[in-house]
Design a protein around this motif. Structure first.
Motif, PDB file in Angstrom:
ATOM      1  N   HIS A   1      28.217  28.188  -9.619  1.00  0.00           N
ATOM      2  CA  HIS A   1      27.864  28.348 -10.713  1.00  0.00           C
ATOM      3  C   HIS A   1      26.960  28.668 -11.554  1.00  0.00           C
ATOM      4  O   HIS A   1      27.436  27.849 -12.465  1.00  0.00           O
ATOM      5  CB  HIS A   1      29.474  29.433 -11.435  1.00  0.00           C
ATOM      6  CG  HIS A   1      28.969  30.266 -12.305  1.00  0.00           C
ATOM      7  ND1 HIS A   1      29.634  32.066 -11.834  1.00  0.00           N
ATOM      8  CD2 HIS A   1      30.119  30.164 -14.032  1.00  0.00           C
ATOM      9  CE1 HIS A   1      29.602  32.028 -13.473  1.00  0.00           C
ATOM     10  NE2 HIS A   1      29.236  30.747 -14.585  1.00  0.00           N
TER      11      HIS A   1
ATOM     12  N   GLU B   1      27.062  31.263  -2.205  1.00  0.00           N
ATOM     13  CA  GLU B   1      27.224  32.200  -3.275  1.00  0.00           C
ATOM     14  C   GLU B   1      26.695  31.669  -4.256  1.00  0.00           C
ATOM     15  O   GLU B   1      27.095  30.627  -4.821  1.00  0.00           O
ATOM     16  CB  GLU B   1      28.738  32.705  -2.922  1.00  0.00           C
ATOM     17  CG  GLU B   1      29.048  33.520  -3.815  1.00  0.00           C
ATOM     18  CD  GLU B   1      30.453  34.559  -4.489  1.00  0.00           C
ATOM     19  OE1 GLU B   1      30.582  35.039  -5.727  1.00  0.00           O
ATOM     20  OE2 GLU B   1      31.600  33.552  -3.585  1.00  0.00           O
TER      21      GLU B   1
ATOM     22  N   THR C   1      26.374  32.644  -7.858  1.00  0.00           N
ATOM     23  CA  THR C   1      26.798  33.320  -9.308  1.00  0.00           C
ATOM     24  C   THR C   1      26.293  32.950 -10.349  1.00  0.00           C
ATOM     25  O   THR C   1      25.263  31.957 -10.467  1.00  0.00           O
ATOM     26  CB  THR C   1      28.255  33.904  -9.695  1.00  0.00           C
ATOM     27  OG1 THR C   1      28.911  32.369  -9.707  1.00  0.00           O
ATOM     28  CG2 THR C   1      28.716  34.181  -8.193  1.00  0.00           C
TER      29      THR C   1
END
Length: 141
Positions: free
Chosen positions: A97, A132, A134
């Protein structure tokens, strides 16, 4: 263009010790080990180094994207939170993130969000990671 890093290790998985070095000398035989990686003991580990590399790469990529749009940042600060989790028999980086705070004269939030997303998609470190990714991007001032 090629860049180099290296690691050295002595001993077992939990009781061993290692060092990490970079070609530039930014890290020169910097210690790391099990406790620094899995037990919150102070010291470095591969995941925080990936986080720092990702934050640096993304911020520089955004600077290039901004330049292409005729903009220049007064200030950009990016942090990367790397999630490292047990998966099956081993561990994996499952998420990164990025948090960005920036002052960029001459832009609005919509354009800023678009340019930040473009930088995230084109950052070489983002491209190499199988996690992932973000992003929270805040335009200040």
């Amino acid at each position: 263009m090629k860049r180099h890093g290296s690691a050295s290790w002595q001993g077992g998985f939990k009781d061993g010790r290692g060092t990490i070095s970079t070609e530039s000398g930014a890290l020169a035989a910097h210690p790391y080990g099990y406790a620094m990686r899995f037990e919150e003991v102070k010291g470095t580990n591969p995941e925080e180094l990936i986080g720092a590399a990702h934050a640096g790469c993304f911020t520089m990529a955004l600077s290039a994207v901004l330049g292409g749009a005729g903009l220049t940042a007064e200030q950009m600060d990016t942090s990367a939170e790397v999630t490292f989790e047990k998966q099956g028999e081993g561990f994996a980086i499952t998420k990164i993130h990025l948090t960005l705070r920036a002052r960029i004269p001459g832009t609005d939030d919509a354009q800023f969000q678009e340019l930040a997303a473009k930088a995230k998609a084109n950052c070489p470190v983002s491209k190499v990671l199988n996690a992932e990714i973000t992003l929270d991007a805040t335009l200040e001032g």
